[in-house]
Motif scaffolding. Sequence first.
Motif, short mmCIF file in Angstrom:
data_model
loop_
_atom_site.label_atom_id
_atom_site.label_comp_id
_atom_site.label_asym_id
_atom_site.label_seq_id
_atom_site.Cartn_x
_atom_site.Cartn_y
_atom_site.Cartn_z
N PHE A 99 54.38 24.33 65.14
CA PHE A 99 54.42 24.92 66.58
C PHE A 99 55.46 24.91 67.24
O PHE A 99 55.99 25.83 67.99
CB PHE A 99 53.20 24.47 67.10
CG PHE A 99 53.15 24.96 68.55
CD1 PHE A 99 52.54 26.13 68.97
CD2 PHE A 99 53.28 23.87 69.52
CE1 PHE A 99 52.39 26.51 70.25
CE2 PHE A 99 53.29 24.56 71.15
CZ PHE A 99 52.80 25.69 71.08
N PHE A 126 49.77 15.39 68.94
CA PHE A 126 49.28 16.39 69.58
C PHE A 126 48.53 17.41 68.59
O PHE A 126 48.66 17.53 67.36
CB PHE A 126 50.66 17.37 70.02
CG PHE A 126 51.25 16.91 71.15
CD1 PHE A 126 50.91 17.64 72.42
CD2 PHE A 126 52.45 16.05 70.89
CE1 PHE A 126 51.59 17.32 73.46
CE2 PHE A 126 53.07 15.61 72.32
CZ PHE A 126 52.66 16.18 73.32
N ASN A 129 47.73 24.31 67.58
CA ASN A 129 47.08 25.15 67.01
C ASN A 129 46.26 24.91 65.63
O ASN A 129 45.85 25.54 64.87
CB ASN A 129 47.90 26.57 66.44
CG ASN A 129 48.26 27.24 67.63
OD1 ASN A 129 47.62 27.49 68.66
ND2 ASN A 129 49.68 27.50 68.06
#
Length: 191
Positions: A99, A126, A129
């Motif tokens: 990402f 994190f 997506n």
Amino acid sequence: MQLLEERILKDGKVIGTEILKVDSFLNHQLDIRLFNEMGKEFKRLFADKEITKILTIEASGIAIASIAAQYFDVPVVFAKKYSGTNMDKDNYEADVFSFTKNTMYKIKVSKKYINKEDKVLLIDDFLANGRALLGLSSIVTQAGAKVVGAGIAIEKAFQNGRLEVEKEGMLVHSLATIVKMEEGKVYFKED
Ligand code: 5GP
């Protein structure tokens, strides 16, 4: 997790509307006291699950997973992005779209370090997506092992990662969930 949310508000830097920079405590300089509290919280959230191994992805996941692993008392394996000549040749592999870098890369885990009896907790910094988690989950599946769930430090709920991984039946617990980033401000999901 209040402590992490407060830290994000204090030291996180919003880049545009999609990227949160947390270099001063999570991604470059590491606040180990905070990581300890995060580790305890992951343990509390997955307390009723049998876990034999934690799997993460280099580089940022390693420190979070390692501190958390002390509370689970299990080994940590990290998927390698950069395999040198000393890497085993017999690996599980998966393609992951990055990402932050906007490119595809391959992650590899030696077949020695996940076996079919393993019950694996995935940990990452994190969730955006969901590509990193899906790559890690593919490696666990190739090994014939089971994904117990995923522990995420910061989830960006305005991206579709949770949707993508829940399609696979993955249980996800995030310590801080961001619903929106706008004009440099971070908005968290209300409990
Ligand atoms: P995903 O695979 O879920 O699309 O993205 C997760 C991966 O991308 C994480 O391993 C993390 O390193 C990186 N990432 C995604 N969004 C952010 C972000 O807002 N800030 C930082 N620092 N890393 C991110």
